[in-house]
Design a protein around this motif. Structure first.
Motif, PDB file in Angstrom:
ATOM      1  N   PRO A   4     -11.214  14.428 -41.597  1.00 44.73           N
ATOM      2  CA  PRO A   4      -9.821  14.877 -41.744  1.00 44.73           C
ATOM      3  C   PRO A   4      -9.545  16.237 -41.128  1.00 44.73           C
ATOM      4  O   PRO A   4      -8.404  16.551 -40.802  1.00 44.73           O
ATOM      5  CB  PRO A   4      -9.620  14.898 -43.267  1.00 44.73           C
ATOM      6  N   ALA A   5     -10.590  17.063 -40.936  1.00 43.26           N
ATOM      7  CA  ALA A   5     -10.381  18.386 -40.339  1.00 43.26           C
ATOM      8  C   ALA A   5      -9.896  18.276 -38.898  1.00 43.26           C
ATOM      9  O   ALA A   5      -9.278  19.204 -38.367  1.00 43.26           O
ATOM     10  CB  ALA A   5     -11.671  19.193 -40.393  1.00 43.26           C
ATOM     11  N   PHE A   6     -10.181  17.134 -38.250  1.00 42.09           N
ATOM     12  CA  PHE A   6      -9.753  16.932 -36.870  1.00 42.09           C
ATOM     13  C   PHE A   6      -8.332  16.376 -36.779  1.00 42.09           C
ATOM     14  O   PHE A   6      -7.833  16.135 -35.682  1.00 42.09           O
ATOM     15  CB  PHE A   6     -10.712  15.976 -36.143  1.00 42.09           C
ATOM     16  N   VAL A   7      -7.695  16.123 -37.906  1.00 36.89           N
ATOM     17  CA  VAL A   7      -6.336  15.573 -37.906  1.00 36.89           C
ATOM     18  C   VAL A   7      -5.352  16.737 -38.009  1.00 36.89           C
ATOM     19  O   VAL A   7      -5.309  17.441 -39.014  1.00 36.89           O
ATOM     20  CB  VAL A   7      -6.135  14.589 -39.070  1.00 36.89           C
ATOM     21  N   ALA A   8      -4.561  16.922 -36.966  1.00 36.20           N
ATOM     22  CA  ALA A   8      -3.623  18.049 -36.922  1.00 36.20           C
ATOM     23  C   ALA A   8      -2.369  17.737 -37.734  1.00 36.20           C
ATOM     24  O   ALA A   8      -1.999  16.579 -37.917  1.00 36.20           O
ATOM     25  CB  ALA A   8      -3.238  18.344 -35.473  1.00 36.20           C
TER      26      ALA A   8
ATOM     27  N   PRO B  66      -1.958  13.384 -28.067  1.00 40.01           N
ATOM     28  CA  PRO B  66      -2.421  13.627 -29.433  1.00 40.01           C
ATOM     29  C   PRO B  66      -3.479  12.603 -29.822  1.00 40.01           C
ATOM     30  O   PRO B  66      -3.431  11.448 -29.380  1.00 40.01           O
ATOM     31  CB  PRO B  66      -1.150  13.451 -30.263  1.00 40.01           C
ATOM     32  N   PHE B  67      -4.433  13.012 -30.645  1.00 33.25           N
ATOM     33  CA  PHE B  67      -5.327  12.059 -31.276  1.00 33.25           C
ATOM     34  C   PHE B  67      -4.673  11.730 -32.629  1.00 33.25           C
ATOM     35  O   PHE B  67      -3.504  11.438 -32.677  1.00 33.25           O
ATOM     36  CB  PHE B  67      -6.734  12.633 -31.400  1.00 33.25           C
ATOM     37  N   TYR B  68      -5.386  11.800 -33.722  1.00 31.95           N
ATOM     38  CA  TYR B  68      -4.750  11.537 -35.011  1.00 31.95           C
ATOM     39  C   TYR B  68      -3.969  12.777 -35.467  1.00 31.95           C
ATOM     40  O   TYR B  68      -4.466  13.900 -35.445  1.00 31.95           O
ATOM     41  CB  TYR B  68      -5.784  11.166 -36.061  1.00 31.95           C
ATOM     42  N   VAL B  69      -2.721  12.563 -35.877  1.00 36.53           N
ATOM     43  CA  VAL B  69      -1.850  13.613 -36.395  1.00 36.53           C
ATOM     44  C   VAL B  69      -1.236  13.096 -37.689  1.00 36.53           C
ATOM     45  O   VAL B  69      -0.916  11.902 -37.805  1.00 36.53           O
ATOM     46  CB  VAL B  69      -0.737  13.969 -35.382  1.00 36.53           C
ATOM     47  N   HIS B  70      -1.059  13.984 -38.668  1.00 39.91           N
ATOM     48  CA  HIS B  70      -0.493  13.591 -39.960  1.00 39.91           C
ATOM     49  C   HIS B  70       1.002  13.276 -39.801  1.00 39.91           C
ATOM     50  O   HIS B  70       1.855  14.147 -39.953  1.00 39.91           O
ATOM     51  CB  HIS B  70      -0.680  14.702 -40.993  1.00 39.91           C
ATOM     52  N   THR B  71       1.305  12.031 -39.486  1.00 43.60           N
ATOM     53  CA  THR B  71       2.690  11.570 -39.391  1.00 43.60           C
ATOM     54  C   THR B  71       2.757  10.155 -39.966  1.00 43.60           C
ATOM     55  O   THR B  71       1.742   9.566 -40.344  1.00 43.60           O
ATOM     56  CB  THR B  71       3.187  11.526 -37.928  1.00 43.60           C
ATOM     57  N   GLY B  72       3.962   9.590 -39.980  1.00 43.81           N
ATOM     58  CA  GLY B  72       4.139   8.226 -40.447  1.00 43.81           C
ATOM     59  C   GLY B  72       3.488   7.191 -39.556  1.00 43.81           C
ATOM     60  O   GLY B  72       3.382   6.022 -39.943  1.00 43.81           O
ATOM     61  N   MET B  73       3.046   7.613 -38.363  1.00 40.39           N
ATOM     62  CA  MET B  73       2.359   6.680 -37.463  1.00 40.39           C
ATOM     63  C   MET B  73       0.985   6.288 -38.009  1.00 40.39           C
ATOM     64  O   MET B  73       0.435   5.259 -37.617  1.00 40.39           O
ATOM     65  CB  MET B  73       2.189   7.310 -36.081  1.00 40.39           C
ATOM     66  N   LEU B  74       0.425   7.110 -38.891  1.00 42.58           N
ATOM     67  CA  LEU B  74      -0.868   6.774 -39.480  1.00 42.58           C
ATOM     68  C   LEU B  74      -0.667   5.728 -40.574  1.00 42.58           C
ATOM     69  O   LEU B  74      -0.013   5.977 -41.577  1.00 42.58           O
ATOM     70  CB  LEU B  74      -1.531   8.013 -40.081  1.00 42.58           C
ATOM     71  N   SER B  75      -1.236   4.575 -40.384  1.00 45.59           N
ATOM     72  CA  SER B  75      -1.095   3.511 -41.373  1.00 45.59           C
ATOM     73  C   SER B  75      -1.978   3.805 -42.585  1.00 45.59           C
ATOM     74  O   SER B  75      -2.916   4.610 -42.512  1.00 45.59           O
ATOM     75  CB  SER B  75      -1.504   2.168 -40.763  1.00 45.59           C
ATOM     76  N   PRO B  76      -1.699   3.149 -43.730  1.00 43.14           N
ATOM     77  CA  PRO B  76      -2.570   3.334 -44.910  1.00 43.14           C
ATOM     78  C   PRO B  76      -4.030   3.007 -44.625  1.00 43.14           C
ATOM     79  O   PRO B  76      -4.932   3.649 -45.172  1.00 43.14           O
ATOM     80  CB  PRO B  76      -1.972   2.356 -45.927  1.00 43.14           C
ATOM     81  N   ALA B  77      -4.258   2.036 -43.753  1.00 38.72           N
ATOM     82  CA  ALA B  77      -5.633   1.662 -43.426  1.00 38.72           C
ATOM     83  C   ALA B  77      -6.347   2.783 -42.699  1.00 38.72           C
ATOM     84  O   ALA B  77      -7.519   3.085 -42.973  1.00 38.72           O
ATOM     85  CB  ALA B  77      -5.631   0.397 -42.566  1.00 38.72           C
ATOM     86  N   VAL B  78      -5.654   3.430 -41.762  1.00 40.67           N
ATOM     87  CA  VAL B  78      -6.260   4.546 -41.036  1.00 40.67           C
ATOM     88  C   VAL B  78      -6.560   5.694 -41.990  1.00 40.67           C
ATOM     89  O   VAL B  78      -7.642   6.294 -41.957  1.00 40.67           O
ATOM     90  CB  VAL B  78      -5.331   5.014 -39.895  1.00 40.67           C
ATOM     91  N   LYS B  79      -5.626   5.994 -42.881  1.00 37.91           N
ATOM     92  CA  LYS B  79      -5.824   7.101 -43.816  1.00 37.91           C
ATOM     93  C   LYS B  79      -6.995   6.849 -44.754  1.00 37.91           C
ATOM     94  O   LYS B  79      -7.746   7.765 -45.089  1.00 37.91           O
ATOM     95  CB  LYS B  79      -4.542   7.333 -44.619  1.00 37.91           C
TER      96      LYS B  79
ATOM     97  N   CYS C  80      -3.083  16.450 -20.601  1.00 37.50           N
ATOM     98  CA  CYS C  80      -3.688  17.510 -21.406  1.00 37.50           C
ATOM     99  C   CYS C  80      -3.762  17.074 -22.857  1.00 37.50           C
ATOM    100  O   CYS C  80      -3.007  16.226 -23.319  1.00 37.50           O
ATOM    101  CB  CYS C  80      -2.910  18.820 -21.275  1.00 37.50           C
ATOM    102  N   VAL C  81      -4.708  17.676 -23.567  1.00 32.06           N
ATOM    103  CA  VAL C  81      -4.861  17.505 -25.012  1.00 32.06           C
ATOM    104  C   VAL C  81      -4.583  18.868 -25.630  1.00 32.06           C
ATOM    105  O   VAL C  81      -5.442  19.759 -25.614  1.00 32.06           O
ATOM    106  CB  VAL C  81      -6.271  17.010 -25.380  1.00 32.06           C
ATOM    107  N   PRO C  82      -3.375  19.106 -26.151  1.00 32.40           N
ATOM    108  CA  PRO C  82      -2.995  20.459 -26.577  1.00 32.40           C
ATOM    109  C   PRO C  82      -3.798  21.036 -27.735  1.00 32.40           C
ATOM    110  O   PRO C  82      -3.983  22.249 -27.802  1.00 32.40           O
ATOM    111  CB  PRO C  82      -1.514  20.301 -26.963  1.00 32.40           C
ATOM    112  N   ASP C  83      -4.240  20.201 -28.667  1.00 31.28           N
ATOM    113  CA  ASP C  83      -4.916  20.701 -29.865  1.00 31.28           C
ATOM    114  C   ASP C  83      -6.392  20.971 -29.563  1.00 31.28           C
ATOM    115  O   ASP C  83      -7.108  20.113 -29.031  1.00 31.28           O
ATOM    116  CB  ASP C  83      -4.797  19.672 -30.992  1.00 31.28           C
ATOM    117  N   ALA C  84      -6.870  22.179 -29.910  1.00 24.52           N
ATOM    118  CA  ALA C  84      -8.232  22.584 -29.572  1.00 24.52           C
ATOM    119  C   ALA C  84      -9.284  21.708 -30.242  1.00 24.52           C
ATOM    120  O   ALA C  84     -10.275  21.312 -29.617  1.00 24.52           O
ATOM    121  CB  ALA C  84      -8.445  24.048 -29.959  1.00 24.52           C
ATOM    122  N   SER C  85      -9.099  21.381 -31.520  1.00 24.42           N
ATOM    123  CA  SER C  85     -10.089  20.558 -32.212  1.00 24.42           C
ATOM    124  C   SER C  85     -10.142  19.157 -31.617  1.00 24.42           C
ATOM    125  O   SER C  85     -11.208  18.530 -31.570  1.00 24.42           O
ATOM    126  CB  SER C  85      -9.773  20.484 -33.703  1.00 24.42           C
ATOM    127  N   GLN C  86      -9.001  18.676 -31.145  1.00 21.44           N
ATOM    128  CA  GLN C  86      -8.980  17.357 -30.529  1.00 21.44           C
ATOM    129  C   GLN C  86      -9.571  17.387 -29.115  1.00 21.44           C
ATOM    130  O   GLN C  86     -10.140  16.391 -28.659  1.00 21.44           O
ATOM    131  CB  GLN C  86      -7.555  16.813 -30.537  1.00 21.44           C
TER     132      GLN C  86
END
Length: 322
Positions: A256-260, A237-250, A280-286
């Motif tokens: 943002p369209a590339f964030v699954a 995965p590249f960037y995904v909307h989860t708790g792993m994204l810190s406030p600084a990253v957000k 493999c990179v499963p997400d097409a945009s990524q």
């Protein structure tokens, strides 16, 4: 002579570019073909049970939901018993009616200790006699991040390495023998775009280094066990909307369209199990991001990443001070 050398160099560069573009187009076509093809029956191909680490939030939770929706029973590993109870109840309400759930309280940062050995024994007891066909090594620690190595707490970095490297390895080694006996299985290790799309990931150095280990381990195990009926894959995965994204990253997110979303990524990830080789990179945009990143020189990547991650560092310091 000089003109001939320049012409040869020019033609060579065109050839290399054409080969790279062809390889990328083949990846895109493979992704499109996979999307159009009917999903394989993971239960029939691999087995009726899956083991998932870190299933209570983010990608792990979404992956648990996706596999349960496909009728696969689950053994869930997490360090928090209350969170395991909550996700188990949710799964039972939403999953296929034949799905069974087992839970194991396992603090993966304790592998190699007495408490870790006891938790590993509980895991082996939980899977005894089960047709475990899929292992999803999802659990990972991403923080501390946006810090120079000398600024980080050594104990926290050690915990990161224990979970991301040692625990992943031990869980895998504990479940491979059963797959070998049955002659089938799939091991899905969750990697990171920080090791695939860019040459360096400064200020998140230890995290990206642990994910590089996951990638290389997956490649080697893929070669070792493919002929024995076991598919080993590092899904990135590249960037995904989860708790792993810190406030600084957000706060500094440019595209943002590339964030699954976690659910969308999990659907793609489940389709890719057993396809795409060891990486493999499963997400097409990524996948598109991966393709575009290949045209950027390493020195530019390094400069940009350091600049962006120093912005993350400044934001986190500001939040801590406030």
């Amino acid at each position: 002579m000089a003109g001939a050398a320049v012409a040869f160099l020019f033609v060579s560069l065109i050839g290399v570019g054409a080969l790279y573009l062809s390889a990328t187009c083949l990846r895109v076509l493979a992704h499109l073909a996979l999307c159009l093809r009917r999903p394989i029956d993971l239960r029939r191909r691999y087995g009726s049970w899956a083991v998932i680490t870190g299933p209570t939030t983010g990608l792990g939770r979404s992956m648990s939901m996706e596999l349960a929706r496909r009728g696969i029973s689950l053994v869930l590993l997490d360090l928090d018993a209350a969170n395991l109870d909550e996700v188990s109840r949710t799964l039972r309400n939403k999953a296929h009616p034949d799905v069974l759930i087992r839970t194991v309280v396992f603090d993966l940062s304790l592998v190699g200790t007495v408490a870790g050995d006891e938790a590993m024994r509980r895991l082996k007891d939980a899977v005894e006699g089960l047709d475990v066909g899929i292992v999803v090594n999802n659990a990972a620690v991403a923080r501390p991040g946006a810090l120079y190595v000398h600024e980080a707490d050594v104990e926290k970095l050690t915990r990161m390495m224990q979970v991301n490297v040692m625990a992943l390895s031990e869980v895998t080694m504990a479940l491979v023998p059963g797959m070998l006996e049955r002659g089938r299985g799939a091991i899905v290790n969750v990697g990171s775009g920080s090791t695939v799309a860019v040459p360096s990931f400064p200020l998140y150095t230890v995290y990206s280094s642990t994910k590089r280990y996951v990638e290389h381990l997956s490649r080697c195990l893929h070669v070792e066990y493919k002929s024995r009926g076991i598919d080993v894959q590092c899904q990135v995965p590249f960037y995904v909307h989860t708790g792993m994204l810190s406030p600084a990253v957000k706060q500094t997110m440019r595209f943002p369209a590339f964030v699954a979303t976690a659910d969308a990524y999990a659907r793609d990830a489940a389709r890719w199990i057993g396809h795409g080789g060891a990486l493999c990179v499963p997400d097409a945009s990524q996948q598109l991001q991966w393709f575009l990143a290949g045209f950027v020189p390493d020195v530019v990547h390094d400069w940009y990443r350091l600049r962006r991650h120093l912005q993350h560092r400044a934001i986190l310091w500001s939040l801590a001070a406030g």
